[in-house]
Scaffold this motif. Structure first.
Motif, PDB file in Angstrom:
ATOM      1  N   ASP A  27      -5.932   4.240  19.217  1.00 26.64           N
ATOM      2  CA  ASP A  27      -5.502   4.373  17.691  1.00 26.64           C
ATOM      3  C   ASP A  27      -4.864   5.735  17.380  1.00 26.64           C
ATOM      4  N   ASP A  28      -4.167   5.830  16.332  1.00 25.40           N
ATOM      5  CA  ASP A  28      -3.665   6.974  15.610  1.00 25.40           C
ATOM      6  C   ASP A  28      -2.450   7.555  15.969  1.00 25.40           C
ATOM      7  N   HIS A  78      -1.671   0.177  12.302  1.00 26.04           N
ATOM      8  CA  HIS A  78      -2.930   0.868  12.025  1.00 26.04           C
ATOM      9  C   HIS A  78      -2.732   1.783  10.658  1.00 26.04           C
ATOM     10  N   HIS A  82      -3.266   6.052   7.238  1.00 23.31           N
ATOM     11  CA  HIS A  82      -4.649   6.053   7.480  1.00 23.31           C
ATOM     12  C   HIS A  82      -5.554   6.375   6.295  1.00 23.31           C
ATOM     13  N   HIS A 169      -8.674   7.121  21.084  1.00 23.72           N
ATOM     14  CA  HIS A 169      -7.662   7.625  20.115  1.00 23.72           C
ATOM     15  C   HIS A 169      -6.595   8.490  21.103  1.00 23.72           C
TER      16      HIS A 169
HETATM   17 ZN   LIG Z   1      -7.672   5.312  13.018  1.00 21.80          ZN
END
Ligand SMILES: [Zn+2]
Length: 221
Positions: A27-28, A78, A82, A169
């Protein structure tokens, strides 16, 4: 994609055994240096993963998003920047998801199938409004808290079984450094590292959130 239940028998996707499949998810990202480094690792070990990308980073690094897909990996949504969907309301959540779908499409020519809400938080109303399957996870590497490759490796190896979706991540150097060992050890145990679509046999439905190959629940529950 057409679900099996709407297809004549001869055209259905055969059911798959998931006892030796695992889906790594990152993620991210995309990150300008760490994501390309991770892509090299995946390629080296003939492994694939799913990247839940943040829209504003996709628009900054569209080439990296294209490289993710070119490696046979999958991209999911995603959010744009955020936020916690539980506290911004349905209209803002839909806007976050739509804007990110658009950014991923503009960068790669492909629309993401799945949404992973930041922190895993999403309300039932937001889930209905989004109309895309939600992907959660069954193994949390806690890499964002540890920032320590050995701890990441131990956490993942301790918790992972067939059919799991593993959360990591690709914006932390320690997580990307842990990836080669995690992949090697999972493969040594006989697991194949596949995308979320492969793990779910492309049968995921909007309105549901998926925690693993055989664990899905109504969004907001
Ligand atoms: Zn995240």
């Amino acid at each position: 994609k057409v679900l099996n239940r709407y297809l004549p028998k001869a055209n259905r996707t055969s059911t798959i055994k998931t006892s030796k499949l695992v889906a790594l998810t990152f993620d991210d990202g995309p990150d300008s240096t760490l994501t390309p480094r991770l892509l090299k690792t995946l390629k080296k070990y003939h492994a694939h993963a799913t990247f839940f990308e943040v829209g504003q980073s996709v628009s900054r690094y569209p080439k990296i998003s294209r490289a993710v897909l070119a490696g046979g990996n999958e991209i999911g949504n995603h959010s744009w920047n955020h936020p916690n969907f539980n506290s911004i309301g349905t209209a803002q959540t839909v806007s976050q998801v739509t804007r990110t779908n658009r950014a991923i499409y503009q960068a790669t020519g492909t629309l993401p199938q799945y949404v992973r809400p930041p922190y895993g938080n999403i309300t039932a109303a937001e889930g209905r409004a989004i109309e895309q399957p939600i992907i959660r996870w069954s193994v949390d590497s806690r890499d964002w808290a540890y920032l320590n490759s050995s701890k990441d490796i131990n956490e993942v190896m301790h918790d992972t079984h067939g059919g799991d979706i593993i959360l990591m991540h690709d914006i932390h150097a320690q997580s990307v450094a842990a990836a080669p060992t995690i992949i090697k050890r999972l493969q040594a145990k006989g697991y194949k590292l596949v995308t979320v679509s492969q793990l779910l046999n492309s049968q995921a439905l909007p309105g549901l959130q998926y925690f693993g190959a055989h664990d899905y629940r109504t969004v907001g529950k």
